[in-house]
Design a protein around this motif. Structure first.
Motif, PDB file in Angstrom:
ATOM      1  N   HIS A 161       0.846  -1.196   0.000  1.00 54.61           N
ATOM      2  CA  HIS A 161       0.000   0.000   0.000  1.00 54.61           C
ATOM      3  C   HIS A 161       0.881   1.245   0.000  1.00 54.61           C
ATOM      4  O   HIS A 161       2.084   1.173   0.251  1.00 54.61           O
ATOM      5  CB  HIS A 161      -0.974   0.023   1.184  1.00 54.61           C
ATOM      6  N   ARG A 162       0.250   2.370  -0.265  1.00 54.78           N
ATOM      7  CA  ARG A 162       1.015   3.611  -0.327  1.00 54.78           C
ATOM      8  C   ARG A 162       1.536   3.972   1.062  1.00 54.78           C
ATOM      9  O   ARG A 162       0.974   3.585   2.083  1.00 54.78           O
ATOM     10  CB  ARG A 162       0.189   4.749  -0.915  1.00 54.78           C
ATOM     11  N   ILE A 163       2.585   4.743   1.042  1.00 60.96           N
ATOM     12  CA  ILE A 163       3.241   5.140   2.278  1.00 60.96           C
ATOM     13  C   ILE A 163       2.372   6.137   3.052  1.00 60.96           C
ATOM     14  O   ILE A 163       1.616   6.892   2.470  1.00 60.96           O
ATOM     15  CB  ILE A 163       4.630   5.742   1.971  1.00 60.96           C
ATOM     16  N   ARG A 164       2.465   6.073   4.368  1.00 58.86           N
ATOM     17  CA  ARG A 164       1.841   7.081   5.246  1.00 58.86           C
ATOM     18  C   ARG A 164       2.961   7.720   6.031  1.00 58.86           C
ATOM     19  O   ARG A 164       3.749   7.047   6.681  1.00 58.86           O
ATOM     20  CB  ARG A 164       0.814   6.437   6.162  1.00 58.86           C
ATOM     21  N   ASN A 165       3.022   9.059   5.928  1.00 57.59           N
ATOM     22  CA  ASN A 165       4.077   9.815   6.597  1.00 57.59           C
ATOM     23  C   ASN A 165       3.587  11.228   6.876  1.00 57.59           C
ATOM     24  O   ASN A 165       2.387  11.479   6.837  1.00 57.59           O
ATOM     25  CB  ASN A 165       5.362   9.812   5.740  1.00 57.59           C
ATOM     26  N   GLU A 166       4.509  12.161   7.131  1.00 61.98           N
ATOM     27  CA  GLU A 166       4.118  13.541   7.421  1.00 61.98           C
ATOM     28  C   GLU A 166       3.418  14.193   6.238  1.00 61.98           C
ATOM     29  O   GLU A 166       2.557  15.046   6.399  1.00 61.98           O
ATOM     30  CB  GLU A 166       5.345  14.396   7.790  1.00 61.98           C
ATOM     31  N   VAL A 167       3.796  13.818   5.035  1.00 63.44           N
ATOM     32  CA  VAL A 167       3.209  14.397   3.829  1.00 63.44           C
ATOM     33  C   VAL A 167       1.822  13.814   3.568  1.00 63.44           C
ATOM     34  O   VAL A 167       0.887  14.527   3.228  1.00 63.44           O
ATOM     35  CB  VAL A 167       4.126  14.154   2.608  1.00 63.44           C
ATOM     36  N   TYR A 168       1.695  12.524   3.720  1.00 65.87           N
ATOM     37  CA  TYR A 168       0.424  11.824   3.507  1.00 65.87           C
ATOM     38  C   TYR A 168       0.070  11.033   4.770  1.00 65.87           C
ATOM     39  O   TYR A 168       0.250   9.817   4.822  1.00 65.87           O
ATOM     40  CB  TYR A 168       0.517  10.893   2.298  1.00 65.87           C
ATOM     41  N   PRO A 169      -0.431  11.717   5.788  1.00 66.28           N
ATOM     42  CA  PRO A 169      -0.688  11.048   7.065  1.00 66.28           C
ATOM     43  C   PRO A 169      -1.947  10.182   7.083  1.00 66.28           C
ATOM     44  O   PRO A 169      -2.063   9.295   7.920  1.00 66.28           O
ATOM     45  CB  PRO A 169      -0.818  12.213   8.050  1.00 66.28           C
ATOM     46  N   ASP A 170      -2.879  10.430   6.180  1.00 66.72           N
ATOM     47  CA  ASP A 170      -4.159   9.724   6.211  1.00 66.72           C
ATOM     48  C   ASP A 170      -4.159   8.521   5.283  1.00 66.72           C
ATOM     49  O   ASP A 170      -3.484   8.522   4.245  1.00 66.72           O
ATOM     50  CB  ASP A 170      -5.295  10.666   5.790  1.00 66.72           C
ATOM     51  N   PRO A 171      -4.946   7.508   5.620  1.00 66.81           N
ATOM     52  CA  PRO A 171      -5.100   6.389   4.688  1.00 66.81           C
ATOM     53  C   PRO A 171      -5.834   6.865   3.438  1.00 66.81           C
ATOM     54  O   PRO A 171      -6.485   7.919   3.440  1.00 66.81           O
ATOM     55  CB  PRO A 171      -5.933   5.377   5.474  1.00 66.81           C
ATOM     56  N   TRP A 172      -5.759   6.089   2.381  1.00 67.98           N
ATOM     57  CA  TRP A 172      -6.320   6.505   1.093  1.00 67.98           C
ATOM     58  C   TRP A 172      -7.790   6.880   1.189  1.00 67.98           C
ATOM     59  O   TRP A 172      -8.248   7.802   0.539  1.00 67.98           O
ATOM     60  CB  TRP A 172      -6.117   5.425   0.040  1.00 67.98           C
ATOM     61  N   PHE A 173      -8.560   6.205   2.021  1.00 69.03           N
ATOM     62  CA  PHE A 173      -9.999   6.441   2.074  1.00 69.03           C
ATOM     63  C   PHE A 173     -10.379   7.710   2.826  1.00 69.03           C
ATOM     64  O   PHE A 173     -11.524   8.139   2.781  1.00 69.03           O
ATOM     65  CB  PHE A 173     -10.739   5.229   2.657  1.00 69.03           C
TER      66      PHE A 173
END
Length: 143
Positions: free
Chosen positions: A74-86
């Motif tokens: 799955h895609r990475i979760r970090n400071e830039v993208y903290p939320d899950p895809w949904f």
């Protein structure tokens, strides 16, 4: 005279269409192109309205993003993208190679480019398609 137009929400294409050609020295699109429904239309219009266009985006081809997808599925979760895809906004992931292809397709001249490592501070000159976490381009109409 200095004029700044800041958009937090709204239709950027409608705003750009409001201004005649050459209205601005610069149009800056920082972390916006991946969120647009029709990024090519916005950037094409930005190159008409502005003499120069700065485009900055997260490089989804960054090695850590690729590794996370391969290893975890799955895609990475970090400071830039903290939320899950949904729970996140619609997004059109862009990579350095895709953006360079886009520029050729629409006849945009790349006048400068800078790549930053995964920390978004350190310059990245070696293998940026894989090792750069963020890319910044200056583009204008060719010709």
């Amino acid at each position: 005279m200095q004029v700044r137009v800041l958009l937090d929400e709204g239709d950027i294409l409608n705003v750009l269409n409001f201004y005649p050609a050459g209205s601005f020295d610069w149009v800056v699109c920082s972390r916006t192109v991946q969120e647009l429904d029709q990024p090519w239309k916005v950037l094409e219009r930005a190159m008409v309205v502005g003499k120069h266009v700065a485009v900055g985006f997260v490089n989804h081809g960054f090695w850590l993003n690729r590794w996370n997808m391969l290893w975890h599925g799955h895609r990475i979760r970090n400071e830039v993208y903290p939320d899950p895809w949904f729970k996140s906004r619609p997004s059109n992931p862009v990579e350095i190679g895709d953006f360079e292809d886009f520029c050729q397709t629409v006849g945009a001249k790349v006048t400068r480019r800078a790549f930053l490592a995964g920390d978004w501070r350190t310059p990245c000159s070696f293998c940026p398609k894989l090792l750069a976490g963020y890319a910044v381009y200056e583009i204008c109409r060719a010709g």
